[in-house]
Each structure stands twice: as C-alpha cells, then as structure tokens.
Scaffold this motif. Structure first.
Motif, PDB file in Angstrom:
ATOM      1  N   UNK A 128     -63.182 -25.780 -47.067  1.00 24.83           N
ATOM      2  CA  UNK A 128     -63.085 -26.176 -45.671  1.00 24.83           C
ATOM      3  C   UNK A 128     -62.779 -24.919 -44.850  1.00 24.83           C
ATOM      4  N   UNK A 129     -63.671 -24.562 -43.935  1.00 26.02           N
ATOM      5  CA  UNK A 129     -63.488 -23.351 -43.134  1.00 26.02           C
ATOM      6  C   UNK A 129     -62.157 -23.337 -42.392  1.00 26.02           C
ATOM      7  N   UNK A 130     -61.611 -24.519 -42.093  1.00 22.19           N
ATOM      8  CA  UNK A 130     -60.339 -24.586 -41.366  1.00 22.19           C
ATOM      9  C   UNK A 130     -59.198 -23.979 -42.175  1.00 22.19           C
ATOM     10  N   UNK A 131     -59.375 -23.945 -43.483  1.00 19.68           N
ATOM     11  CA  UNK A 131     -58.309 -23.447 -44.360  1.00 19.68           C
ATOM     12  C   UNK A 131     -58.509 -21.985 -44.752  1.00 19.68           C
ATOM     13  N   UNK A 145     -78.162 -11.548 -39.122  1.00 18.37           N
ATOM     14  CA  UNK A 145     -77.261 -11.267 -38.007  1.00 18.37           C
ATOM     15  C   UNK A 145     -75.818 -11.646 -38.256  1.00 18.37           C
ATOM     16  N   UNK A 146     -75.083 -11.774 -37.150  1.00 20.05           N
ATOM     17  CA  UNK A 146     -73.631 -11.967 -37.180  1.00 20.05           C
ATOM     18  C   UNK A 146     -73.190 -13.200 -36.387  1.00 20.05           C
ATOM     19  N   UNK A 147     -74.110 -13.802 -35.655  1.00 19.35           N
ATOM     20  CA  UNK A 147     -73.750 -14.915 -34.769  1.00 19.35           C
ATOM     21  C   UNK A 147     -73.230 -16.128 -35.518  1.00 19.35           C
ATOM     22  N   UNK A 148     -73.794 -16.411 -36.690  1.00 19.48           N
ATOM     23  CA  UNK A 148     -73.355 -17.584 -37.456  1.00 19.48           C
ATOM     24  C   UNK A 148     -71.881 -17.465 -37.853  1.00 19.48           C
ATOM     25  N   UNK A 149     -71.479 -16.286 -38.301  1.00 24.67           N
ATOM     26  CA  UNK A 149     -70.085 -16.098 -38.709  1.00 24.67           C
ATOM     27  C   UNK A 149     -69.136 -16.225 -37.530  1.00 24.67           C
ATOM     28  N   UNK A 150     -69.533 -15.705 -36.350  1.00 26.72           N
ATOM     29  CA  UNK A 150     -68.702 -15.859 -35.164  1.00 26.72           C
ATOM     30  C   UNK A 150     -68.609 -17.327 -34.752  1.00 26.72           C
ATOM     31  N   UNK A 151     -69.708 -18.054 -34.848  1.00 28.69           N
ATOM     32  CA  UNK A 151     -69.716 -19.481 -34.500  1.00 28.69           C
ATOM     33  C   UNK A 151     -68.742 -20.237 -35.400  1.00 28.69           C
ATOM     34  N   UNK A 152     -68.835 -19.979 -36.705  1.00 24.81           N
ATOM     35  CA  UNK A 152     -67.939 -20.638 -37.666  1.00 24.81           C
ATOM     36  C   UNK A 152     -66.482 -20.358 -37.308  1.00 24.81           C
ATOM     37  N   UNK A 153     -66.163 -19.093 -37.051  1.00 23.79           N
ATOM     38  CA  UNK A 153     -64.786 -18.722 -36.722  1.00 23.79           C
ATOM     39  C   UNK A 153     -64.318 -19.422 -35.451  1.00 23.79           C
ATOM     40  N   UNK A 154     -65.169 -19.457 -34.438  1.00 28.87           N
ATOM     41  CA  UNK A 154     -64.777 -20.051 -33.155  1.00 28.87           C
ATOM     42  C   UNK A 154     -64.524 -21.555 -33.296  1.00 28.87           C
ATOM     43  N   UNK A 155     -65.400 -22.245 -33.991  1.00 29.86           N
ATOM     44  CA  UNK A 155     -65.273 -23.691 -34.133  1.00 29.86           C
ATOM     45  C   UNK A 155     -64.111 -24.073 -35.041  1.00 29.86           C
ATOM     46  N   UNK A 156     -64.085 -23.528 -36.228  1.00 27.27           N
ATOM     47  CA  UNK A 156     -63.144 -23.995 -37.252  1.00 27.27           C
ATOM     48  C   UNK A 156     -61.750 -23.382 -37.124  1.00 27.27           C
ATOM     49  N   UNK A 157     -61.664 -22.189 -36.567  1.00 32.01           N
ATOM     50  CA  UNK A 157     -60.353 -21.547 -36.452  1.00 32.01           C
ATOM     51  C   UNK A 157     -59.715 -21.796 -35.096  1.00 32.01           C
ATOM     52  N   UNK A 158     -60.387 -22.605 -34.248  1.00 34.01           N
ATOM     53  CA  UNK A 158     -59.868 -22.969 -32.922  1.00 34.01           C
ATOM     54  C   UNK A 158     -59.527 -21.733 -32.103  1.00 34.01           C
ATOM     55  N   UNK A 159     -60.470 -20.817 -32.070  1.00 35.78           N
ATOM     56  CA  UNK A 159     -60.284 -19.590 -31.299  1.00 35.78           C
ATOM     57  C   UNK A 159     -60.594 -19.838 -29.832  1.00 35.78           C
TER      58      UNK A 159
END
Length: 512
Positions: A412-415, A442-456
C-alpha cells in the motif's frame, strides 16, 4: 436571612466556578494541541518553504482535485489502496491531476539505471529494424535466456537465436510475449515470488543490445528526449560501463560511451540548452573486494579524464543476497589512496536500505562514509540515530515509490517509509529507478503516486522538486544556473496552471 443567601451563593456559585475551570481546561488543551501541531510542522522536511499567493491558489485547487478524484473512485467502488501500479495506471492517466503534474517542472532525476531508461515498446520497435538483431527463442540455458536479444554478424549467430524481425513476422503473438518478458509487473499484491530474479532477467534480455554502439546512441537519444518531454532538466544515471562495439571497427575504448553521450547531449541542447547529465559509476555488491577495487580504480581513471561527467561511485544489486557495504570496508579505505594518486575525489552514492529487514544495516555504513546521497533508504526508519545523523549531515534520500512497490517492499503506497522520513525532516527526492523495466517513461507517475497517497501539498511538491537540483552532483556554477532556470520554470508553471484551471472551472462550474 444572611445564612439562606449564603447557601444560595454556594449552591449557584460552585457550578459557575466549575464551568469556568472547565473552559480554562479546554483552552489549555487547545493551546497545547496547537503548540504540538506547530512543533510537528516545524520538523517537516518542507518547513522552510513559503508559498506565494499564486502558489496558494494552485495548492487549494490541487487539494480539491485530489479529493474529487478520491471521491470519484469511492463512488465507483474502485479501490486505490490494495492495487498495484500496473492496475491503477489507466486511472492515473485519465485523471486531471496527472495532466497538471505532467506539466510541472521536475528538476533533476537523481536515481535511474542505464538499463532501465527507455520505453520497452520503442526498444523492440527500434531493435527489429536492425537486420543483425536476433532473439533467443529456446529454453533457458547456462548462457542465454528465453527472449534475450543481441546483435550478431550473420555467420556468427549462436544456436537458438533467430532474427528478431523474422520472428515477429512469423509469430505475431511473440511481440506481446516478448513485451511481457521485458516489463516487470506486479499484477496482484497478494502474489509474490522472487521478484529480484525476474527483475534481473529483464536487464539480461536487453543488456547485450546496449553494448552495440549504433543502438546505444539511439537508446540514449530517446531516453534523454523522454526526460525532456516530461520536464526533467537534469539526470544522473547509475551507469554500468562496458566496451561498446560495432561490426566495422570491433571494440571501442571504455571512454567511448562517455564521448558518445556528450555528443547526444549536444543534440538535445540544440532545442533544450538547459539539459544536463552526470554518470555515477556502478559496480555490483555480489563481486569480491578485489573486483570492486578494480572497478573503483577504473572509476577514478574515468573521473580524472572526465571530471564534469563522472560524479561518483555506487554498488548495486539485491541487498538481501549481495554483500553488505561493511564487507567492502577495505575498498572504502582505498579511497584516500586513489584520491591522492589521481588528484580527484570520488564521492559515494550508495544504494542502502532497499529492504524491509532490521538486520540489513547498510544504512549505518552510508551515514559514516563520504556518501552524498542514499539510494532508497527504505529501512532507515528502524535506525533513529542514523536518521538524526543524516539530518545533521544534510544528506538526501533518493525515493522511488513505484519501484519499491513493484519489487515488493511496499504494498500500500500509503505505508511507504518515505512518509515518515519526510515528516521527520529527512530531505528526499522523487525518482523512477528503472521506469523502462516497469513499463512507463518519465517521472510524472512517481510524483502523482506521492501526491495522492502521501497526502502532500504544493509546498511539499516544490521542496521535492528543488531538492533534486540542490542535492545533485552539479558543480557550483552548473547548480546556480540550474536553480535559476528551475525557479523561472516553476513560476511559469504556477501561473499557467492557475489560468488553465480557472478557465476550466468557468467552462465547467459543476466540476469546481
């Protein structure tokens, strides 16, 4: 009468006193709560970032877009939290938020490997155009594995290899089969075998292609173009050095790959003059100390010849099966000797803590050595003193969220442990590691994951982006220019995003 009045005062006054005491207690509770909240916020990695009015407007809109996205998935009973990246990729690409992040300047990509840079579909398409490209279509043996590709002269083709283009024409189903053999997927989070074995097979299947000089040039041109398209202005590649060759001149000197990459950079910079790259010489943890010493000295030789290209040294491979960083201590002791001999320093950029185990203590080594950045650092959270030392020494952790899930370290990306590191003031950057092997660019997918799951929020995104230049191995002047360029790109991005989102909300008020 006075006695009766006193009784009334006592009876009515005590509740008032008690009520006042309760209010004071609530006020103290709220004050303490606010104080704790502020102290926690002051410890976060992005505490020094202050947003402009324009950034605040965009931040509010991004947070609203994230909530809308989550609400929509819940309404359609789409679970985000127990699914792999490969499963949610269509959701990512269809989201409005992805379009914004796609347009966001990313700064630098500090952690990517030479064999995982470029899109697999492109690689197959380009390779089949070479008549000298062959694919092994037999069962694995001690030397070759099924789906492994290589270039051969017609009279020297090993048994079991067939021409790639002819194979794809004669067997139309082989294209999809080969693509699956080149992309490492994690189709379900509950099924886990030894992903590292499968992971390494992906690199073996394309490894022989990258030593062929004509293909090498096309591969890196495409890789750099993909990064530029995704708003990346600087890349640092963990680079495995092999002698390039072709069938006209045979093998080339080891430094040919560097001069070829410099020529490719000149081509890229005709349209994107800000783009830069560095190479981190990479060897392997499974080698013995003498082999690593030979590799380390070779890295020093290349750094002396190309001081603006070679930025440091790393050891890669599965940390669960390879040697520990500590086992190479005699190699690290050689650093001073080689520095004196070659007149140049060799910073370390070691992979460490790419593990869920508390028994993996590679992060202890990197906190003591002259190690500039930490690759992955997943199990850092188990070593609080190491975390404090990393913060004190201002070292960066290179985080690769998608890679960490596909290789089974995070379900789970949240963890993801990076959430803990960020909240505790550890500086990080976002990276893709091996996007070609994982089936994306690219790098956009990793930033998207971080923004959504890490509540940035936008403040955190901005800090992550600017960290990638601040902690890069660019020299002082290069870094100054890169920061100036990135700052202007960021200002332009915020302004353009605000205008586009405002226009969209006016056109579709129900979506705002």
């Amino acid at each position: 009468m006075m006695r009766k009045d006193l009784i009334y005062i006592l009876l009515l006054g005590f509740p008032l006193v008690g009520c006042k005491s309760k209010i004071m207690q609530n006020a103290d509770y709220r004050q303490n709560w606010n104080l704790l909240e502020k102290k926690n916020e002051a410890l976060a990695f992005d505490a020094d970032i202050h947003l402009s009015e324009a950034e605040v407007r965009l931040d509010k809109k991004l947070l609203q877009m994230r909530q809308q996205f989550i609400n929509t998935t819940e309404q359609h009973k789409i679970s985000l939290y127990n699914r792999s990246f490969n499963e949610i990729r269509p959701l990512i690409e269809s989201s409005e938020l992805f379009k914004v992040i796609n347009a966001m300047p990313k700064g630098g990509l500090l952690h990517i490997h030479s064999g995982g840079l470029t899109d697999v579909k492109w690689l197959m398409m380009k390779a089949r155009k070479y008549k000298e490209c062959y694919v092994y279509d037999q069962q694995d043996n001690g030397q070759y594995i099924f789906g492994q590709m290589a270039f051969f002269e017609k009279e020297n083709v090993p048994e079991g290899f067939v021409q790639l283009d002819k194979k794809l024409i004669s067997d139309p189903s082989f294209e999809a089969q080969l693509q699956d053999l080149l992309i490492l997927r994690r189709s379900t989070l509950c099924t886990y075998t030894d992903y590292w074995i499968e992971f390494e097979k992906r690199f073996k299947r394309i490894g022989l292609l990258l030593a062929y000089r004509p293909f090498f040039k096309e591969y890196y041109l495409k890789g750099f173009q993909d990064l530029v398209k995704d708003k990346v202005q600087h890349v640092e590649i963990r680079f495995n050095f092999d002698e390039l060759y072709d069938f006209k001149y045979g093998k080339y000197p080891l430094n040919t790959s560097i001069t070829d990459l410099q020529d490719i950079l000149k081509t890229i910079r005709k349209s994107h003059p800000q783009f830069t790259f560095k190479l981190i010489y990479s060897s392997f943890k499974f080698l013995d100390t003498q082999s690593v010493e030979n590799q380390l000295e070779r890295a020093f030789e290349l750094k002396k010849e190309f001081p603006d290209v070679i930025s440091g040294f790393d050891l890669v491979a599965d940390e669960a099966t390879g040697n520990s960083i500590y086992s190479f201590q005699e190699n690290w002791e050689k650093l001073k000797e080689f520095t004196k001999k070659y007149g140049t320093e060799m910073p370390l950029f070691l992979h460490a803590g790419e593990s869920n185990s508390i028994f993996n203590k590679n992060t202890l080594d990197v906190s003591i050595l002259n190690n500039q950045r930490i690759g992955h650092g997943l199990n850092l959270i188990y070593f609080p003193q190491v975390v404090e030392r990393i913060k004190k020494d201002d070292k960066l952790v290179e985080v690769s969220p998608i890679s960490n899930q596909i290789l089974g370290y995070v379900s789970d990306f949240r963890n993801h442990p990076a959430r803990v590191l960020l909240r505790n003031g550890v500086q990080c950057s976002i990276n893709s590691d091996d996007p070609g092997v994982y089936g994306y660019e690219g790098l956009s997918y990793d930033f998207w994951i971080a923004f959504i799951y890490w509540e940035l929020d936008l403040k955190a995104l901005k800090k992550l982006v600017f960290n990638s230049i601040h902690y890069s191995s660019l020299n002082k002047n290069e870094k100054k220019e890169a920061k100036m360029y990135l700052n202007q790109q960021w200002i332009d991005f915020v302004q353009k995003a605000n205008l586009e989102l405002k226009a969209k909300s006016l056109k579709h008020p129900e979506a705002s």
